[in-house]
Design an enzyme around this catalytic site. Sequence first.
Site, mmCIF file in Angstrom:
data_model
loop_
_atom_site.group_PDB
_atom_site.id
_atom_site.type_symbol
_atom_site.label_atom_id
_atom_site.label_comp_id
_atom_site.label_asym_id
_atom_site.label_seq_id
_atom_site.Cartn_x
_atom_site.Cartn_y
_atom_site.Cartn_z
ATOM 1 N N ASN A 86 54.662 79.037 64.741
ATOM 2 C CA ASN A 86 55.963 79.486 65.233
ATOM 3 C C ASN A 86 56.709 80.426 64.292
ATOM 4 O O ASN A 86 57.880 80.736 64.522
ATOM 5 C CB ASN A 86 56.849 78.285 65.586
ATOM 6 C CG ASN A 86 57.108 77.383 64.382
ATOM 7 O OD1 ASN A 86 56.729 77.708 63.253
ATOM 8 N ND2 ASN A 86 57.742 76.245 64.629
ATOM 9 N N GLU A 128 42.508 55.546 48.469
ATOM 10 C CA GLU A 128 42.704 56.278 47.224
ATOM 11 C C GLU A 128 43.006 55.241 46.145
ATOM 12 O O GLU A 128 43.987 54.495 46.249
ATOM 13 C CB GLU A 128 43.858 57.268 47.343
ATOM 14 C CG GLU A 128 44.074 58.067 46.068
ATOM 15 C CD GLU A 128 45.387 58.825 46.048
ATOM 16 O OE1 GLU A 128 45.438 59.896 45.425
ATOM 17 O OE2 GLU A 128 46.368 58.338 46.648
ATOM 18 N N ASP A 151 50.386 78.115 60.717
ATOM 19 C CA ASP A 151 51.733 78.133 61.296
ATOM 20 C C ASP A 151 51.657 78.753 62.686
ATOM 21 O O ASP A 151 51.059 79.814 62.870
ATOM 22 C CB ASP A 151 52.657 78.934 60.386
ATOM 23 C CG ASP A 151 54.055 79.115 60.969
ATOM 24 O OD1 ASP A 151 54.455 78.277 61.786
ATOM 25 O OD2 ASP A 151 54.714 80.102 60.600
ATOM 26 N N ASP A 199 46.795 55.975 50.866
ATOM 27 C CA ASP A 199 47.336 56.554 49.639
ATOM 28 C C ASP A 199 47.553 55.475 48.581
ATOM 29 O O ASP A 199 48.162 54.433 48.862
ATOM 30 C CB ASP A 199 48.666 57.248 49.972
ATOM 31 C CG ASP A 199 49.219 58.056 48.836
ATOM 32 O OD1 ASP A 199 48.590 59.058 48.467
ATOM 33 O OD2 ASP A 199 50.295 57.680 48.322
ATOM 34 N N HIS A 232 43.975 67.700 48.246
ATOM 35 C CA HIS A 232 45.306 68.298 48.123
ATOM 36 C C HIS A 232 45.919 68.107 46.735
ATOM 37 O O HIS A 232 46.926 68.750 46.413
ATOM 38 C CB HIS A 232 46.241 67.698 49.173
ATOM 39 C CG HIS A 232 46.443 66.213 49.001
ATOM 40 N ND1 HIS A 232 45.454 65.302 49.271
ATOM 41 C CD2 HIS A 232 47.501 65.502 48.572
ATOM 42 C CE1 HIS A 232 45.901 64.081 49.013
ATOM 43 N NE2 HIS A 232 47.141 64.172 48.583
ATOM 44 N N ASP A 233 45.335 67.231 45.914
ATOM 45 C CA ASP A 233 45.859 66.971 44.571
ATOM 46 C C ASP A 233 45.008 67.590 43.473
ATOM 47 O O ASP A 233 45.338 67.443 42.288
ATOM 48 C CB ASP A 233 45.924 65.457 44.317
ATOM 49 C CG ASP A 233 47.081 64.785 45.032
ATOM 50 O OD1 ASP A 233 48.085 65.467 45.320
ATOM 51 O OD2 ASP A 233 46.973 63.576 45.310
ATOM 52 N N ASP A 273 46.833 59.678 57.321
ATOM 53 C CA ASP A 273 47.143 59.293 55.944
ATOM 54 C C ASP A 273 48.135 58.141 55.992
ATOM 55 O O ASP A 273 49.229 58.272 56.550
ATOM 56 C CB ASP A 273 47.746 60.476 55.183
ATOM 57 C CG ASP A 273 47.342 60.509 53.720
ATOM 58 O OD1 ASP A 273 47.372 59.429 53.100
ATOM 59 O OD2 ASP A 273 46.990 61.587 53.215
ATOM 60 N N ASP A 282 57.769 80.043 61.179
ATOM 61 C CA ASP A 282 58.736 79.553 60.190
ATOM 62 C C ASP A 282 58.136 79.434 58.785
ATOM 63 O O ASP A 282 58.810 78.996 57.853
ATOM 64 C CB ASP A 282 59.330 78.211 60.632
ATOM 65 C CG ASP A 282 58.320 77.083 60.670
ATOM 66 O OD1 ASP A 282 57.112 77.336 60.413
ATOM 67 O OD2 ASP A 282 58.711 75.930 60.977
ATOM 68 N N ASP A 291 51.730 73.702 61.102
ATOM 69 C CA ASP A 291 52.204 72.702 62.049
ATOM 70 C C ASP A 291 51.068 72.202 62.934
ATOM 71 O O ASP A 291 49.930 72.687 62.864
ATOM 72 C CB ASP A 291 53.356 73.253 62.886
ATOM 73 C CG ASP A 291 53.052 74.625 63.487
ATOM 74 O OD1 ASP A 291 51.904 74.847 63.929
ATOM 75 O OD2 ASP A 291 53.958 75.487 63.502
#
Length: 574
Positions: free
Chosen positions: A26, A265, A24, A208, A340-341, A101, A28, A32
């Site tokens: 900024n 995938e 990150d 994907d 990520h899965d 992706d 939040d 990003d």
Amino acid sequence: MSDSTIRPFQAPVVYQIYPRSFQDSNGDGIGDLPGITSRLDYLHKLGVEVIWLSPIYESPNDDNGYDISNYRKIMPEFGTMEDFDELLEQAKKRGIRIVMDLVVNHTSDEHEWFIEAKSSRDSQYRDYYVWKDPAGFKDDGTPIPPNNWISAFSPSAWEWEPATEQFYLHLFSTKQPDLNWENPTVREEVYDLMRFWLDKGVAGFRMDVINLISKDQTFPDDPAVAAGSKENSLVMAANGPRVHEFLAEMNQKVLSHYEVLTVGETPCVTAEDGLLYAGFDRGELQMIFQFEHMDVDASPDGFGKWSDTRFDLKDLKRVLAKWQNDLGGRAWNSLYWNNHDQPRAVSRFGNDSPQWRVLSAKMLATTLHFMQGTPYVYQGEELGMTNVYFDSVDRYQDLEIHDTWAKYVESGIIEPEQMLSFISASGRDNARTPMQWSAEENAGFTTGSPWLELNPRYAEINAEEALADKNSVFYFYQRLLQLRRQEPVMITGTFELLDDVAAPSDSEVFAYLRHGVGEQEGQTLLVMANFTDQPLQRSFETYGSERSLLISNYSDDTEETLRPYEAKVYKFRK
């Protein structure tokens, strides 16, 4: 059978970034694009040549960006198109290419195509999606879905749209309606958005669930669901009748006109399917992600991935060796432990205790990177990041986790504590906890409140500590990436499992050979990995008159004794 040619897409190692959890910039609490740019020197130091970005497009985030509302805009939380252009430019300066992706089996229900499509049966966008009349009506007037398919994230793969009195298909969330690839206009829309990004300078696509794009137009019932299964019906949509036609068309119209890296995938595939999707002579994709080795620890009780059962190394060897042998010389493998899965590899296939975490992380890396194929490194894997345990489902963010909780816990099938154990072992949020950069507050990921809780082990496992320790997991990965550039046998050599390929008998050691071909003929790599916390004795033949130790996760060599989680590679020359 082997092919000694090194094609451009085969040489590099790919590093996957999940932007929301990487860095990150900024405050939040959400990673990003400027945050990624700020960490390019770190990736360059690791030796990364290709970055795959999980989706950064405009999205309402029902499934963390895999529900896209505009393919040509950047999600505001991640920054702007100018931020992306800067990332692309700065990566290029460091010799790093960016792969995007591509999520085109479905869109968000907030995409303008779907908003128009659901407005009227006469809309020009109606046929962009899959709409069906009800199979009938219940006594109370409730419409019955066209078939019994279960989606990945909800009870039914069909959602009733009362305004136009039809169901639409969604293999995933209700907010992810499936595109109708039977419509040639849809395909042209997809090809056009692909050209948009390729013309910007991106180096290719990870696609994907790309093997779900062609559905059997009779939409038959799922026999597993009819027999009582609560698992999703993706197998009913996988490898459909026109999928190879569509991918060949995509290649001919778009991909063949650019220098790209492509990986699809593809759930529910066999090695025979892999040859069709990624065969060197097929003109479709360069490689695929298969999931067979990700199922070796699946639930013995029929709960799919939801299990805390420990895998059997014999099963893992059988699957990986099969893919190596069946694709060898004819197609290209993708090699991965994490994404990520998936849960963290060191917790799943290694040992994440303080005593063994580093050694077992290096052991797993060695086992994977010396196989034939393109290795994929998921963010934090190079640090040996681990799974996380949260004591309440409310502390998790993942859509799949909450859907599964409702399916199994709220219905009384699985007790809450047992399900929390399953989630800790198998849940997707294990991979999505923020990247651990330092021991500072919030692990250096953000100065704000992170969107997902950090793994509390960040104080001991972080990049700052790893960069200061010459024996860290990071520097071991760095060495593996260097060796890939120095040792062509790692890329082109044939594979030979030192066990019975069809029915491996050794449940403790994973050992295999890579035999050089072409200019490397006469060279052999012997890879040995102890998957246990016990010392073992193994003897192997000599494969040449000259032997050298190429890499090891221990500082010395005890020859035929394999110490706990020891992995080493010998190079032989005749």
